[in-house]
Design an enzyme around this catalytic site. Structure first.
Site, PDB file in Angstrom:
ATOM      1  N   SER A   1      57.628  44.074  51.365  1.00 46.05           N
ATOM      2  CA  SER A   1      56.931  43.375  50.298  1.00 46.05           C
ATOM      3  C   SER A   1      56.589  44.363  49.176  1.00 46.05           C
ATOM      4  O   SER A   1      57.484  44.983  48.606  1.00 46.05           O
ATOM      5  CB  SER A   1      55.693  42.678  50.875  1.00 46.05           C
ATOM      6  OG  SER A   1      55.189  41.722  49.967  1.00 46.05           O
TER       7      SER A   1
ATOM      8  N   LYS B   1      39.061  25.032  35.987  1.00 43.90           N
ATOM      9  CA  LYS B   1      38.321  26.249  36.317  1.00 43.90           C
ATOM     10  C   LYS B   1      38.177  26.424  37.823  1.00 43.90           C
ATOM     11  O   LYS B   1      38.303  27.531  38.361  1.00 43.90           O
ATOM     12  CB  LYS B   1      36.941  26.219  35.651  1.00 43.90           C
ATOM     13  CG  LYS B   1      36.105  27.465  35.890  1.00 43.90           C
ATOM     14  CD  LYS B   1      36.762  28.686  35.280  1.00 43.90           C
ATOM     15  CE  LYS B   1      35.899  29.921  35.460  1.00 43.90           C
ATOM     16  NZ  LYS B   1      36.567  31.136  34.927  1.00 43.90           N
TER      17      LYS B   1
END
Length: 270
Positions: free
Chosen positions: A96, A148
């Protein structure tokens, strides 16, 4: 007979930097790396007088894509500025984000049992909605801006949040794939459908797929490239403060970081 003076030796010098642990914006007491934590060692490595190359010994299961990109970018800028070849020497894993950093090198060598790849992006978390209900706790949250609140762990998952997350992961994945294509180019020997699924492979298979260039280690690679007199010069990071060395890493943050690191290694079966 005059005595040999080490500082007058013309044997090739190779700066060696160890990049190990999970990649995180806030490395804890137990280790880990970020651009801020590894940049000083990298700067010293590329500034080593009479250096013939810089070797990066990588041992990481991955972590933050942002920090991975920042570290890799810093390595490339230094390599181009100093005109030095860079070799990544993989130990247990360059997976990764660890592989993202390895691709900053001009060539990658690995042990047959090393783990390489995991070219993908992952997001994980927990949901506490049921626990909140059982405990009789009411969630109160107010926002300005309808997006949000995102993946609130104390409420049910919303389809629009999942779609937004999937888009974000796909865009980050494309950044990762683009970086690997740019750095490995025609050396990649398998189609994208095989290489970019998040799967990882042992070192020998990684060489066959073009994710690494050859099998080996830092000492052997130094001799192969520069001869038996080549000298590896370890470059360490800054020494932790006395307080950090004396205090055991038993804070809640340190324990969480240790658990996250253990989980990252466990995803590789290590």
């Amino acid at each position: 007979m005059p005595l040999p003076l080490p500082f007058l030796s013309r044997a090739p010098r190779i700066a060696l930097v160890r990049l190990q642990g999970t990649i995180t914006p806030r490395p804890g007491f137990g280790g880990g790396m970020s651009l801020a934590s590894v940049a000083p060692a990298l700067d010293r490595a590329f500034g080593l007088k009479r250096a013939a190359a810089v070797f990066l010994v990588i041992n990481s299961p991955g972590g933050s894509p942002v920090q991975s990109s920042l570290i890799a970018g810093h390595i490339r800028r230094l390599a181009e500025e100093k005109k030095l070849p860079v070799v990544a020497c993989v130990e247990d894993a360059a997976a990764s984000g660890g592989y993202w950093i390895a691709c900053a090198a001009d060539e990658i060598v690995a042990d047959p049992a090393s783990i390489l790849g995991s070219i993908g992006v992952i997001a994980a978390g927990f949901g506490f909605e049921g626990a909140m209900q059982r405990l009789g706790i009411e969630r109160r949250m107010h926002t300005a801006g309808r997006e949000k609140s995102f993946l609130d762990p104390f409420g049910p998952e919303r389809p629009e949040d999942i779609a937004r997350l999937e888009t974000l992961l796909q865009e980050l994945h494309e950044e990762f794939r683009g970086w690997v294509r740019t750095r490995r180019g025609e050396r990649l020997k398998a189609p994208a459908e095989e290489l970019f699924t998040g799967r990882f492979w042992p070192g020998r298979r990684a060489v066959e797929l073009g994710l690494a260039d050859r099998l080996g280690d830092a000492a052997g690679e130094a001799k192969r490239r520069f001869g038996s007199k080549a000298r590896l010069v370890p470059i360490g990071g800054r020494r932790p403060s006395l307080l950090r060395r004396l205090l055991p890493g038993l804070s809640a943050e340190a324990l969480i970081a240790a658990a996250e690191e253990r989980a990252a290694w466990a995803r590789l079966g290590l």
